[in-house]
Design an enzyme around this catalytic site. Structure first.
Site, mmCIF file in Angstrom:
data_model
loop_
_atom_site.group_PDB
_atom_site.id
_atom_site.type_symbol
_atom_site.label_atom_id
_atom_site.label_comp_id
_atom_site.label_asym_id
_atom_site.label_seq_id
_atom_site.Cartn_x
_atom_site.Cartn_y
_atom_site.Cartn_z
ATOM 1 N N ASP A 53 0.411 -0.843 -0.053
ATOM 2 C CA ASP A 53 0.164 -0.472 -0.128
ATOM 3 C C ASP A 53 1.165 1.297 -0.027
ATOM 4 O OD1 ASP A 53 -2.060 1.405 0.161
ATOM 5 O OD2 ASP A 53 -2.277 1.530 2.386
ATOM 6 N N ASP A 147 -2.706 2.599 -5.945
ATOM 7 C CA ASP A 147 -1.627 2.474 -5.102
ATOM 8 C C ASP A 147 -1.270 1.325 -4.335
ATOM 9 O OD1 ASP A 147 -4.369 2.819 -3.795
ATOM 10 O OD2 ASP A 147 -3.921 4.598 -2.699
ATOM 11 N N GLU A 148 -2.724 0.178 -4.566
ATOM 12 C CA GLU A 148 -2.216 -1.059 -3.948
ATOM 13 C C GLU A 148 -1.728 -2.219 -4.978
ATOM 14 O OE1 GLU A 148 -5.105 -1.787 -0.293
ATOM 15 O OE2 GLU A 148 -6.214 -0.621 -1.282
#
Length: 449
Positions: A53, A147-148
């Site tokens: 993350d 974003d992961e």
């Protein structure tokens, strides 16, 4: 902070006594031996799954753009005067209770010194750099958002914490972004571990690593609140709380039958999840992007043509940049328009040549707007979208040198915007383009936006 387990099994085709060199054939299909080994790994060998993350991703990108923001309470999102919403906020702002999806005006009341930062763009490009770095480590990467990502590192010899620390250093050195990672034998527990790890540190950028040992999943999950479970929202958590289920340990104590009576078919699955049982693989199948769009809701309804044109230009620039960041081109341009009475319409056009150029998108959207707008009628929301996407960059028209020139200009503008911000550069004139067929459509839920 890490919980490490001693079992550290790795494997290659040589170690398993499988013939190497070249590829195998099975029923006419070509098979990579190492891929076969990965899929057929004995169930007694614990998987090593990491969840990555990027810490406060949008904020971290804005700090790269403006280092003076580092350490200060700020939020990326819409204007604070009215209906603007927080997209992301710095960890300094979170200490005041500021959260994502909160109205910016409310965020300012909670934190009077909050700095409101508009979206500067370039997020997709940096996200792609992160994923490209992960792809060099292993081919088993599943991106789940900008974003992961999940990463299956079962075939890498080092232990999970060592690999996670190596990934952190790689992302920091290559992309200059902070990230946190959770590790476990399943995707579910790895993601929860990321969240717990981030909550357990009190630094400005978490940069946390938390690895849950194989076999320790029930113990790790037991004290956590039910809302820590992936998929349990506030309403479900409240419903469970009324039934006396407040922690995942409570879920572990309840019978499957009682949980099914309370939650339906999800009750049985929740029971498994509460013990950390989740055999879902890291999927390497790419998810096709079907549309790219951007919209804005005005603080006050706007009825001025020039102001509306200016908004259309800004939205078109955002959409164009997103297309270029993702190496996509579009043949369909869509306008979304919402009146003051909340009635919403969409209009779209299919253009002759697929494009990723801001000016082509803007000119198309503006033409759609002029066909749909009633002069002087207030507008509450405007949106610009693209569909019919393809890869490979701008498909230049035969004999067209103008398109090549416009792309060079666009590249120069992108570079300037990356360095000085989107608000500093604007197109000086509008171009006309030969459009294709037109189609008027009423809004359908989830159609484009």
């Amino acid at each position: 902070m890490a919980i490490l387990f001693g079992m550290n099994l790795s494997g290659s085709v040589e170690e398993y006594g499988v013939p190497t060199g070249g590829q195998w054939r099975l029923d006419g299909a070509t098979i990579d031996p190492n891929r076969w080994l990965h899929l057929s790994r004995p169930m007694t060998t614990p998987r090593k799954i990491l969840h990555l993350d990027l810490d406060a991703f949008f904020c971290a990108v804005e700090v790269l753009r403006n280092p003076d923001l580092d350490g200060k309470p700020f939020a990326v999102g819409g204007s604070p005067e009215g209906r603007g919403v927080v997209s992301s906020c710095s960890y300094a702002a979170r200490k005041f209770g500021v959260r994502s999806a909160m109205p910016m005006s409310q965020a300012l009341r909670l934190c009077p010194d909050l700095i409101a930062v508009p979206h500067g763009g370039g997020y997709s490009r940096l996200s792609q750099k992160v994923m490209a770095a992960l792809d060099r480590l292993t081919s088993y990467v599943e991106q789940i958002s900008i974003d992961e990502a999940f990463i299956d590192v079962s075939d890498i010899p080092e232990d999970s914490e060592t690999i996670a620390r190596r990934i952190q250093m790689m992302i920091k050195e290559e992309v200059r972004l902070p990230c946190s990672l959770g590790g476990a034998t399943s995707k579910l527990v790895a993601k929860i571990a990321t969240n717990v790890g981030k909550d357990s540190v009190d630094t400005y950028w978490p940069n946390a690593v938390l690895v849950v040992a194989a076999g320790k999943e029930p113990e790790f999950l037991r004290p956590l609140p039910v809302k820590a479970m992936w998929g349990i929202g506030p309403k479900s958590a409240e419903r469970l709380s009324r039934a006396g289920i407040r922690t995942l340990g409570d879920v572990q104590a309840w019978s499957e039958e009682a949980l099914e009576a309370k939650l339906g078919s999800y009750g049985r699955r929740l029971k498994q999840f509460a013990f950390g049982i989740d055999d879902r693989p890291v999927s390497t199948d790419g998810r096709e992007v079907k549309s790219v769009s951007s919209e804005t809701t005005f603080d006050e309804d706007i009825a001025d043509r020039d102001r509306l044109h200016s908004v259309l230009l800004s939205l078109s620039q955002r959409v164009g940049r997103s297309l270029r960041d993702d190496a996509l081109v579009a043949k369909t341009i869509t306008l979304k328009l919402r009146w003051a009475d909340f009635k919403t319409i969409t209009r779209r056009v299919t253009i002759r040549d697929a494009t990723d150029l801001d000016q082509v998108i803007y000119t198309s959207a503006k033409s759609l707007f002029e066909r749909a707008w009633v002069a002087g009628k207030p507008v509450r929301l405007l949106g610009v979208g693209t569909a019919s996407l393809d890869t490979g960059g701008e498909q230049l028209s035969l004999f067209s040198q103008d398109d090549d020139r416009e792309h060079r200009v666009q590249d120069a503008l992108d570079d300037l915007r990356d360095r000085f911000g989107a608000a500093k550069t604007r197109w000086g004139r509008e171009h006309s383009h030969d459009f294709g067929r037109w189609a008027d459509v009423e809004e359908e839920k989830g159609e484009v936006f």
